[in-house]
Write a protein that holds these residues in place. Structure first.
Motif, PDB file in Angstrom:
ATOM      1  N   GLY A 130      22.235  41.410   5.622  1.00 43.92           N
ATOM      2  CA  GLY A 130      21.971  42.677   5.335  1.00 43.92           C
ATOM      3  C   GLY A 130      21.046  43.139   4.034  1.00 43.92           C
ATOM      4  O   GLY A 130      20.844  44.147   4.013  1.00 43.92           O
ATOM      5  N   ALA A 131      21.162  42.053   3.163  1.00 45.39           N
ATOM      6  CA  ALA A 131      20.457  42.304   1.869  1.00 45.39           C
ATOM      7  C   ALA A 131      19.048  41.770   1.768  1.00 45.39           C
ATOM      8  O   ALA A 131      18.595  40.820   2.563  1.00 45.39           O
ATOM      9  CB  ALA A 131      21.283  41.379   0.803  1.00 45.39           C
ATOM     10  N   ILE A 132      17.996  42.509   1.255  1.00 45.35           N
ATOM     11  CA  ILE A 132      16.883  41.938   1.242  1.00 45.35           C
ATOM     12  C   ILE A 132      16.379  42.138  -0.263  1.00 45.35           C
ATOM     13  O   ILE A 132      16.463  43.163  -0.847  1.00 45.35           O
ATOM     14  CB  ILE A 132      15.995  42.893   2.216  1.00 45.35           C
ATOM     15  N   ILE A 133      15.413  41.048  -0.840  1.00 43.92           N
ATOM     16  CA  ILE A 133      14.927  41.008  -1.915  1.00 43.92           C
ATOM     17  C   ILE A 133      13.521  40.520  -1.882  1.00 43.92           C
ATOM     18  O   ILE A 133      13.061  39.597  -1.034  1.00 43.92           O
ATOM     19  CB  ILE A 133      15.827  40.438  -3.245  1.00 43.92           C
ATOM     20  N   ASN A 134      12.759  41.030  -2.650  1.00 43.97           N
ATOM     21  CA  ASN A 134      11.381  40.513  -2.666  1.00 43.97           C
ATOM     22  C   ASN A 134      11.179  39.873  -4.092  1.00 43.97           C
ATOM     23  O   ASN A 134      11.103  40.541  -5.224  1.00 43.97           O
ATOM     24  CB  ASN A 134      10.227  41.733  -2.618  1.00 43.97           C
ATOM     25  N   LEU A 135      10.669  38.776  -3.908  1.00 47.91           N
ATOM     26  CA  LEU A 135      10.425  37.876  -4.981  1.00 47.91           C
ATOM     27  C   LEU A 135       8.781  37.841  -5.501  1.00 47.91           C
ATOM     28  O   LEU A 135       7.936  37.647  -4.441  1.00 47.91           O
ATOM     29  CB  LEU A 135      10.891  36.444  -4.918  1.00 47.91           C
ATOM     30  N   GLN A 136       8.410  37.591  -6.648  1.00 48.99           N
ATOM     31  CA  GLN A 136       6.992  37.654  -6.678  1.00 48.99           C
ATOM     32  C   GLN A 136       6.655  36.089  -6.855  1.00 48.99           C
ATOM     33  O   GLN A 136       7.115  35.262  -7.709  1.00 48.99           O
ATOM     34  CB  GLN A 136       6.846  38.170  -8.319  1.00 48.99           C
ATOM     35  N   ALA A 137       5.720  35.879  -5.772  1.00 57.63           N
ATOM     36  CA  ALA A 137       5.302  34.564  -5.553  1.00 57.63           C
ATOM     37  C   ALA A 137       4.337  34.016  -6.780  1.00 57.63           C
ATOM     38  O   ALA A 137       4.423  32.792  -6.986  1.00 57.63           O
ATOM     39  CB  ALA A 137       4.416  34.338  -4.240  1.00 57.63           C
ATOM     40  N   ALA A 138       3.832  35.015  -7.556  1.00 58.06           N
ATOM     41  CA  ALA A 138       2.877  34.653  -8.792  1.00 58.06           C
ATOM     42  C   ALA A 138       3.655  34.026  -9.759  1.00 58.06           C
ATOM     43  O   ALA A 138       2.890  33.443 -10.567  1.00 58.06           O
ATOM     44  CB  ALA A 138       2.208  35.886  -9.160  1.00 58.06           C
ATOM     45  N   ALA A 139       5.124  34.073  -9.918  1.00 60.58           N
ATOM     46  CA  ALA A 139       6.131  33.492 -10.695  1.00 60.58           C
ATOM     47  C   ALA A 139       6.138  32.047 -10.587  1.00 60.58           C
ATOM     48  O   ALA A 139       6.634  31.383 -11.468  1.00 60.58           O
ATOM     49  CB  ALA A 139       7.254  34.066 -10.723  1.00 60.58           C
ATOM     50  N   ILE A 140       5.758  31.537  -9.451  1.00 61.25           N
ATOM     51  CA  ILE A 140       5.996  30.008  -9.306  1.00 61.25           C
ATOM     52  C   ILE A 140       4.592  29.440  -9.692  1.00 61.25           C
ATOM     53  O   ILE A 140       3.495  29.831  -9.526  1.00 61.25           O
ATOM     54  CB  ILE A 140       6.039  29.648  -7.881  1.00 61.25           C
ATOM     55  N   GLN A 141       4.889  28.343 -10.566  1.00 60.36           N
ATOM     56  CA  GLN A 141       3.786  27.411 -11.104  1.00 60.36           C
ATOM     57  C   GLN A 141       3.737  26.216 -10.247  1.00 60.36           C
ATOM     58  O   GLN A 141       4.434  25.394 -10.267  1.00 60.36           O
ATOM     59  CB  GLN A 141       4.223  27.088 -12.565  1.00 60.36           C
ATOM     60  N   PHE A 142       2.304  26.268  -9.951  1.00 61.11           N
ATOM     61  CA  PHE A 142       1.991  24.861  -9.040  1.00 61.11           C
ATOM     62  C   PHE A 142       1.153  23.722  -9.932  1.00 61.11           C
ATOM     63  O   PHE A 142       0.283  24.347 -10.936  1.00 61.11           O
ATOM     64  CB  PHE A 142       0.963  25.462  -7.957  1.00 61.11           C
ATOM     65  N   ASP A 143       1.600  22.629 -10.020  1.00 61.65           N
ATOM     66  CA  ASP A 143       0.916  21.671 -10.699  1.00 61.65           C
ATOM     67  C   ASP A 143      -0.059  20.959  -9.756  1.00 61.65           C
ATOM     68  O   ASP A 143       0.284  19.996  -9.245  1.00 61.65           O
ATOM     69  CB  ASP A 143       1.950  20.654 -10.815  1.00 61.65           C
ATOM     70  N   ILE A 144      -1.287  21.554  -9.525  1.00 61.57           N
ATOM     71  CA  ILE A 144      -2.188  20.976  -8.534  1.00 61.57           C
ATOM     72  C   ILE A 144      -2.824  19.820  -9.006  1.00 61.57           C
ATOM     73  O   ILE A 144      -2.867  18.870  -8.189  1.00 61.57           O
ATOM     74  CB  ILE A 144      -3.294  22.164  -8.305  1.00 61.57           C
ATOM     75  N   ASP A 145      -3.097  19.510 -10.369  1.00 67.70           N
ATOM     76  CA  ASP A 145      -3.705  18.490 -10.822  1.00 67.70           C
ATOM     77  C   ASP A 145      -2.624  17.127 -10.749  1.00 67.70           C
ATOM     78  O   ASP A 145      -3.150  16.173 -10.176  1.00 67.70           O
ATOM     79  CB  ASP A 145      -3.923  18.374 -12.313  1.00 67.70           C
ATOM     80  N   GLY A 146      -1.345  17.450 -10.990  1.00 68.44           N
ATOM     81  CA  GLY A 146      -0.626  16.199 -10.689  1.00 68.44           C
ATOM     82  C   GLY A 146      -0.563  16.017  -9.127  1.00 68.44           C
ATOM     83  O   GLY A 146      -0.273  14.758  -8.955  1.00 68.44           O
ATOM     84  N   THR A 147      -0.654  17.018  -8.130  1.00 67.77           N
ATOM     85  CA  THR A 147      -0.333  16.640  -6.942  1.00 67.77           C
ATOM     86  C   THR A 147      -1.541  15.708  -6.629  1.00 67.77           C
ATOM     87  O   THR A 147      -1.251  14.952  -5.737  1.00 67.77           O
ATOM     88  CB  THR A 147      -0.291  17.966  -6.130  1.00 67.77           C
TER      89      THR A 147
END
Length: 434
Positions: free
Chosen positions: A73-90
């Protein structure tokens, strides 16, 4: 002969060496479409720069929407922009995995599906941890896994076993279900097991959603009143509440509430606790039971309803020619109006916190009398001079009515159909003439 044997032996050793260096169960796994991907993005045939631009575009698009996590019954919205992607490393890892040496020139290009490398986000973890009914670590890992593959923004949280939590009932309200309700079971199904997160403003209209149209107004008011009582007892901060302005058959004045389908009137309250509060609604033996569960409530919340003053009802007299002369009939019993104050006491507010002041209008006493005069009334009226008779301005000129200079005996019409055009009796029993 010896030369051929040497070549054959060398070939066998070479094959054995390749299988040792590149195990078949890891090196060349096939995907469903036979294409290599990073974070779900097809990158076959792209060089590093082109690969990076394509992945960056996909990441930007994915992080433009919030991540919705729900459960119990609980719902929260997280900011996806807070995630740091390491594209170069990948990309570097991808190129290392797909790089072919001269020993594997005869094999097809390796197909891999790599998730994007991402850094830990304490911010997201803290937000998830606020919902005490969720398993923080496993839910957090689900969020990261979805992000690493740029997958769906909808994530189902892992819910704790409520039986092992230190939860207890912190508020209870039981009231008989009124006769005129309809669609109550639909609302109960929606509200039962709802969780209100710490710091969350709960809106009854939003929680009911489309189910609000499956119940009549009486049911909505009944449920709103029960929930309002629970909110008061849990020391929640009341953000919005509207009174019915009339005393219902349930609860006491000052505790009732009303909502509208379009949200112009809503019931909203803020969970002030550090833990999620779980609501329970059940129908038992003709009663509606509303409960709230949470950590041990140490605030000892108390509610006091005080009647500030009363207003006596007026008597409205109506006339009918169908009653015998001199008789009367009680149509509606009057009730006094009053104003009440609701005060809440807690450890934080030992002197009391004024929650609301509500006014309930009086119900006037309505009496129906005969429009026919009894013989005694007629005889008594003849003993008074004409100058003492009530003089009525029926033509609206501001003067008493006369006929040819002669003063006429005027009496109030006893039946509304005998009134001049446009005239009527108001609620106070006064004759209003346009």
């Amino acid at each position: 002969m010896k030369s051929s044997l040497k070549v054959c032996l060398f070939a066998i050793l070479l094959v054995v060496f390749v299988y040792i260096v590149y195990p078949t169960n890891l090196s060349y796994a096939n995907s469903e479409n036979g294409q290599s991907t990073i974070g779900g993005i097809v990158v076959d045939g792209l060089k590093s720069e082109g690969m990076k631009a394509k992945i960056q575009e996909a990441v930007n698009q994915w992080t433009s929407e919030p991540i919705t996590v729900s459960g119990a019954g609980a719902i929260i919205n997280l900011q996806a922009a807070a995630i740091q992607f390491d594209i170069d490393g990948t990309i570097a890892t991808y190129e290392q995995m797909t790089k072919r040496s001269w020993l594997t020139f005869w094999k097809s290009k390796r197909v891999v599906q790599l998730p994007l490398q991402i850094a830990d986000s304490e911010l997201l973890k803290v937000e998830i941890e606020k919902v005490k009914v969720w398993e923080t670590d496993s839910t957090y890992k689900k969020v990261l896994a979805q992000a690493a593959n740029l997958a769906s923004h909808e994530i189902e949280a892992d819910v704790k076993n409520m039986n092992v939590l230190d939860y207890e009932r912190i508020a209870l309200e039981i009231q008989p279900i009124p006769d005129n309700v309809a669609g109550l079971s639909n609302l109960v199904t929606v509200l039962n097991e709802q969780a209100v997160n710490p710091g969350q403003v709960f809106s009854l209209v939003e929680a009911l959603g489309t189910e609000i149209d499956r119940a009549n107004n009486e049911t909505l008011d009944f449920v709103a009143s029960m929930l309002y009582s629970i909110a008061l007892k849990t020391n929640s901060e009341i953000y919005e509440r509207a009174s019915q302005n009339s005393v219902p058959s349930y609860l006491e004045p000052g505790i009732e509430a009303t909502v509208t389908r379009n949200g112009s009137k809503d019931l909203k309250f803020l969970n002030m606790m550090d833990y999620a509060m779980q609501l329970k609604f059940t129908m038992e033996a003709g009663n509606l039971k509303a409960e709230a569960y949470g950590p041990a409530n140490k605030q000892n919340v108390g509610i006091q309803v005080t009647r500030d003053y009363e207003i006596s009802p007026r008597v409205i007299i109506r006339y009918s020619k169908d009653l015998p002369a001199g008789s009367e009939q009680l149509i509606e019993e009057g009730q006094a109006g009053f104003r009440v104050s609701v005060i809440r006491y807690s450890a934080e507010e030992p002197k009391g916190e004024l929650i609301s002041k509500d006014y309930y209008v009086p119900t006037h006493r309505v009496v129906l009398k005969s429009s026919k005069e009894s013989e005694a009334e007629v005889s008594e009226s003849l003993n008074y001079p004409l100058t003492n008779k009530p003089q009525l301005d029926l033509n609206g000129d501001g003067l008493a009515d006369y006929d040819n200079g002669e003063e006429q005996q005027l009496r109030f019409p006893q039946d509304e159909k005998d009134l001049p055009k446009g005239s009527y009796y108001d609620k106070g029993g006064n004759l209003v003439t346009p």
